[in-house]
Structures are given as structure tokens and as C-alpha cells.
Design a protein around this motif. Structure first.
Motif, PDB file in Angstrom:
ATOM      1  N   VAL A  53       0.895  -1.285   0.011  1.00  0.00           N
ATOM      2  CA  VAL A  53      -0.085   0.082   0.168  1.00  0.00           C
ATOM      3  C   VAL A  53       1.036   1.031   0.159  1.00  0.00           C
ATOM      4  O   VAL A  53       1.791   1.436   0.784  1.00  0.00           O
ATOM      5  N   ASP A  92      -3.091  -0.819  -3.856  1.00  0.00           N
ATOM      6  CA  ASP A  92      -3.924   0.305  -2.974  1.00  0.00           C
ATOM      7  C   ASP A  92      -2.847   1.648  -2.883  1.00  0.00           C
ATOM      8  O   ASP A  92      -1.748   1.387  -2.624  1.00  0.00           O
ATOM      9  N   ARG A 113      -6.159   0.940  -6.635  1.00  0.00           N
ATOM     10  CA  ARG A 113      -7.530   1.718  -6.179  1.00  0.00           C
ATOM     11  C   ARG A 113      -6.969   2.959  -5.444  1.00  0.00           C
ATOM     12  O   ARG A 113      -5.960   2.858  -4.696  1.00  0.00           O
ATOM     13  N   TRP A 115      -7.584   5.695  -2.645  1.00  0.00           N
ATOM     14  CA  TRP A 115      -8.453   6.164  -1.522  1.00  0.00           C
ATOM     15  C   TRP A 115      -8.004   7.329  -1.031  1.00  0.00           C
ATOM     16  O   TRP A 115      -7.058   8.101  -0.861  1.00  0.00           O
TER      17      TRP A 115
END
Length: 276
Positions: A53, A92, A113, A115
Motif C-alpha cells: 500500500v 492500493d 485503487r 483512497w
């Protein structure tokens, strides 16, 4: 605290640049204008097995390096390579806020993704318009990368709640630096670690409970600093966004790569690290 999920992560700081001097009043509220302070430029990596991440993405644009008087250490993708991480395989990316030094390499993470808080995306959107590049610190190119992610259903906009987006990873809203800034609490083998990003520029913001100079709400920022302090066993486990002390306190495992989830040296008793 994030460790309640029973999952732990490795955590790394990537220092992609340094500045010899930066206005201290931007970093610590109440400082006299004209006083300068060294600055580090960081983004962060959480890793568990092959899952990585990325927390913020840094930048490398030449005009921004010149604008902020940044001496490059390495490009972010080079630092990730030291950890055997390919940006194209990252699943992520967490954006703590929309400023260009935290979103500038977003296009590298073409499958991830993204966020971020809806309030922050609206802040970025409101900065856009003809000839408005870098209005409020927001880059048009980075906004376009966000739109690409949105069109590919990869942009996930969060509301006003704490979000356990992955086991052991908690996204916390309300940092006060920008309208939709957030910070990250992550479970590690040595306890909860907080990635404050620019909700704390320096360790001093945390230790002295002193809001950052560059914020939309000092009250929100002070409240966020209090919450961060209560999440850790040692205030040095709240990692600020731009403090060069990070590169002194934590071990450098490769050029520009510092491991954060490690035991800390004994605290300097002349400086408080207790939780108030």
C-alpha cells in the motif's frame, strides 16, 4: 488502535528529496516569518507479504523541485525498486490530501485503487480551471490522473468516518491541514504507527501539541494531533510529513528508504515522549 485487527505490516518512509531551508512558520503555527528550517520530502509504504500500500506518491516535476528548492534523492519508482515493488502492480494508494507533493506520481500506479476523502476531492476540483495549475497547491496533471482512476472505477471517495480499508489499516479523517485531509494508523509488530503526513510537518508539532502553520483549521489540527498521540505508545511513532529527523531516528535500509516498524532507541529524557 489499528492493531486490534491482529494483522501487522512493515512500514517504510521513502525520502525522495531534501531542502536546506523552508519557512518554519508554514510548519509550526506562531513561528516568526523569515525563520527557516530543513525539510525532508517523503511518501510511505505499507507492506505485508506481496501486498503493498502506498501512502501518498511524492513528485518529481522539475518546476516543482525548483519552486520548493528541493534537492532530489531519487525518484519514487527508484526507491520502490529497492523494496522490489513495481508501481504497476500496487493494489492500493492512499492520498492523505491533494497537494502536488503528495499526488505527483499518481499516474505511475495505473492499476491501484485510490483512497481519498470526498471532501478533499471536492477541494481539488474547486482548484481547477483555466490557468489554475498549482492553485492552492493542487496540480492539474494530478487531478487528471484522479479522473482517469474515477473513469476506471478505481477512485474510492470516503466520507467523514474512520475507515478500516484493510486489516490493520485505519484511515482517519479531519486532520485540518486541508478540507479533506486524513492520516493513517497502521498495525505493526511494535504497535500502532501513525502516518500523520502534513497534519504534522515536524515531530515538534506532535511533541509540543503545536498545530501546523499551513492548515485550514488549527482547532481541527490540534484535535487530530491529540488523537494521534493517544494512538501510540511513544510520540516518536507519529511520523510527520516533512521532518528530516525521520532519516536520523530510523534505520536506512537502502538509499532513501527507512524502516519505521522497528524498536526505537531510548528516548532523550530532555524531550518528552509521554502521552498526555
Amino acid at each position: 488502535m489499528a492493531e486490534r485487527d491482529g494483522v501487522t505490516w512493515e512500514v517504510y518512509a521513502l525520502q525522495y528529496g531534501r531542502s536546506k531551508s523552508y519557512p518554519l512558520a508554514d510548519m509550526v503555527a506562531g513561528e516568526e516569518p523569515g525563520v527557516m528550517h530543513p525539510m525532508g520530502w517523503f511518501c510511505w509504504v505499507l507492506r505485508r507479504g506481496r501486498h503493498a500500500v502506498i501512502v501518498d506518491t511524492g513528485f518529481h516535476a522539475d518546476h516543482l523541485l525548483r519552486r520548493w528548492c528541493v534537492t532530489p534523492v531519487a525518484q519514487v519508482q527508484e526507491l520502490l525498486a529497492e523494496l522490489d515493488i513495481d508501481p504497476r502492480e500496487v493494489g492500493d494508494v492512499v492520498l492523505t490530501h491533494g497537494h502536488a507533493d503528495h499526488t505527483g506520481n499518481l499516474a505511475l500506479f495505473s492499476r491501484a485503487r485510490i483512497w481519498m476523502r470526498e471532501a478533499e476531492f471536492m477541494y481539488v476540483l474547486s482548484a481547477m480551471g483555466p490557468l489554475r495549475d498549482l492553485r492552492w497547491g493542487v496540480s492539474l496533471a494530478d487531478y487528471e490522473s484522479m479522473l482517469i482512476a474515477a473513469n476506471e472505477d478505481r477512485l474510492i471517495l470516503l466520507g467523514n468516518n474512520q475507515e478500516p480499508v484493510l486489516p490493520g489499516v485505519l484511515l482517519c479523517p479531519g486532520g485540518g491541514h486541508t478540507p479533506g485531509s486524513q492520516w493513517v494508523e497502521v498495525s505493526t509488530a511494535v504497535g500502532t504507527l501513525v502516518l500523520a503526513s502534513d497534519n504534522a510537518y515536524l515531530m515538534r508539532n506532535v511533541a509540543e501539541l503545536q498545530p501546523v502553520g499551513s492548515c485550514v483549521s488549527r482547532a481541527q489540527n490540534e484535535a487530530a494531533l491529540l488523537r494521534m498521540r493517544r494512538s501510540v505508545s511513544d510520540l516518536r511513532r507519529v511520523i510527520p510529513g516533512h521532518d528530516p529527523q525521520v532519516a536520523e531516528l530510523f534505520p536506512e535500509i537502502a538509499r532513501g528508504v527507512y524502516r519505521l516498524d522497528v524498536p526505537l532507541p531510548a528516548a532523550d529524557t530532555s524531550r518528552s515522549t509521554s502521552i498526555n
